[in-house]
Design a protein around this motif. Structure first.
Motif, PDB file in Angstrom:
ATOM      1  N   THR A  30       0.815  -1.211   0.000  1.00 16.69           N
ATOM      2  CA  THR A  30       0.000   0.000   0.000  1.00 16.69           C
ATOM      3  C   THR A  30       0.851   1.263   0.000  1.00 16.69           C
ATOM      4  O   THR A  30       0.451   2.257  -0.594  1.00 16.69           O
ATOM      5  N   TRP A  31       2.012   1.238   0.638  1.00 20.69           N
ATOM      6  CA  TRP A  31       2.817   2.455   0.709  1.00 20.69           C
ATOM      7  C   TRP A  31       3.339   2.854  -0.667  1.00 20.69           C
ATOM      8  O   TRP A  31       3.249   4.023  -1.054  1.00 20.69           O
ATOM      9  N   ILE A  32       3.867   1.927  -1.405  1.00 19.35           N
ATOM     10  CA  ILE A  32       4.448   2.243  -2.712  1.00 19.35           C
ATOM     11  C   ILE A  32       3.390   2.789  -3.681  1.00 19.35           C
ATOM     12  O   ILE A  32       3.601   3.855  -4.272  1.00 19.35           O
ATOM     13  N   PRO A  33       2.234   2.126  -3.855  1.00 22.75           N
ATOM     14  CA  PRO A  33       1.221   2.709  -4.746  1.00 22.75           C
ATOM     15  C   PRO A  33       0.660   4.031  -4.220  1.00 22.75           C
ATOM     16  O   PRO A  33       0.387   4.937  -5.006  1.00 22.75           O
ATOM     17  N   ALA A  34       0.507   4.146  -2.903  1.00 24.04           N
ATOM     18  CA  ALA A  34      -0.007   5.400  -2.345  1.00 24.04           C
ATOM     19  C   ALA A  34       0.971   6.537  -2.606  1.00 24.04           C
ATOM     20  O   ALA A  34       0.571   7.649  -2.982  1.00 24.04           O
ATOM     21  N   PHE A  35       2.251   6.265  -2.427  1.00 32.31           N
ATOM     22  CA  PHE A  35       3.248   7.289  -2.712  1.00 32.31           C
ATOM     23  C   PHE A  35       3.224   7.659  -4.191  1.00 32.31           C
ATOM     24  O   PHE A  35       3.320   8.832  -4.546  1.00 32.31           O
ATOM     25  N   ALA A  36       3.085   6.668  -5.048  1.00 31.19           N
ATOM     26  CA  ALA A  36       3.024   6.943  -6.491  1.00 31.19           C
ATOM     27  C   ALA A  36       1.807   7.807  -6.820  1.00 31.19           C
ATOM     28  O   ALA A  36       1.910   8.754  -7.608  1.00 31.19           O
ATOM     29  N   VAL A  37       0.671   7.505  -6.218  1.00 27.90           N
ATOM     30  CA  VAL A  37      -0.548   8.291  -6.466  1.00 27.90           C
ATOM     31  C   VAL A  37      -0.365   9.716  -5.955  1.00 27.90           C
ATOM     32  O   VAL A  37      -0.653  10.682  -6.668  1.00 27.90           O
ATOM     33  N   PHE A  38       0.111   9.861  -4.725  1.00 26.08           N
ATOM     34  CA  PHE A  38       0.278  11.195  -4.151  1.00 26.08           C
ATOM     35  C   PHE A  38       1.323  12.005  -4.913  1.00 26.08           C
ATOM     36  O   PHE A  38       1.115  13.190  -5.192  1.00 26.08           O
ATOM     37  N   ALA A  39       2.441  11.385  -5.259  1.00 28.88           N
ATOM     38  CA  ALA A  39       3.500  12.100  -5.978  1.00 28.88           C
ATOM     39  C   ALA A  39       3.043  12.480  -7.383  1.00 28.88           C
ATOM     40  O   ALA A  39       3.287  13.605  -7.838  1.00 28.88           O
TER      41      ALA A  39
END
Length: 163
Positions: A30-39
């Motif tokens: 969840t962290w990696i996709p969430a970071f990708a979405v937010f960035a």
């Protein structure tokens, strides 16, 4: 009988190990996709994230990943305690849709909690939460279904005799 054989071949994972595996995998996935979405949102549509920096969005993703890891651990433990033999084996369409809806609600609630506490408006929070639900739940389900259908067609075509 089959369950006993299965336990002999592959012994049950201890509770602390199961908690650690669940929390770690939920955080990473969840962290990696969430970071990708937010960035990506920060770069492409800065007003949606109030012009937050990439470092700040990484912090949001970190908080979101921790909340999702806690939620996944609680869900996993509760599901295994309720049905130790049938945990995660409901493959009916109704069961899949129900799990997807529950997971989407949990994802939305975690995203809402993290983003609302960061001072984003309701519209900004809702749009980011919706994108997270799509990226974390809908896209993987669609890809898995397409791969499953493709694999089924491949097996069916290999089973046909060549004339």
């Amino acid at each position: 009988m089959i369950a006993r054989i299965g336990q002999q071949v592959q012994p049950e994972v201890s509770l602390p190990r199961r908690i650690a595996l669940t929390a770690t995998s939920a955080f990473v996935f969840t962290w990696i996709p969430a970071f990708a979405v937010f960035a990506a949102t920060t770069v492409t549509a800065p007003p949606v994230t109030s012009g937050a920096s990439v470092g700040r969005t990484a912090f949001w993703a970190l908080q979101f990943g921790i909340l999702m890891a806690v939620a996944a651990t609680i869900t996993n433990l509760r599901r295994r305690a309720a049905k130790p033999d049938a945990a995660g084996t409901d493959t009916s369409t109704r069961g899949i849709v129900l799990r997807l809806a529950i997971n989407a609600l949990v994802t939305g609630a975690c995203a809402w909690l993290v983003l609302a506490l960061q001072g984003l408006s309701a519209g900004q929070t809702a749009s980011l939460a919706a994108v997270l639900v799509v990226v974390l739940h809908l896209l993987p389900m669609i890809v898995a279904r397409l791969l499953q259908r493709r694999g089924g067609r491949r097996q069916a075509s290999s089973a046909d005799p060549v004339p």
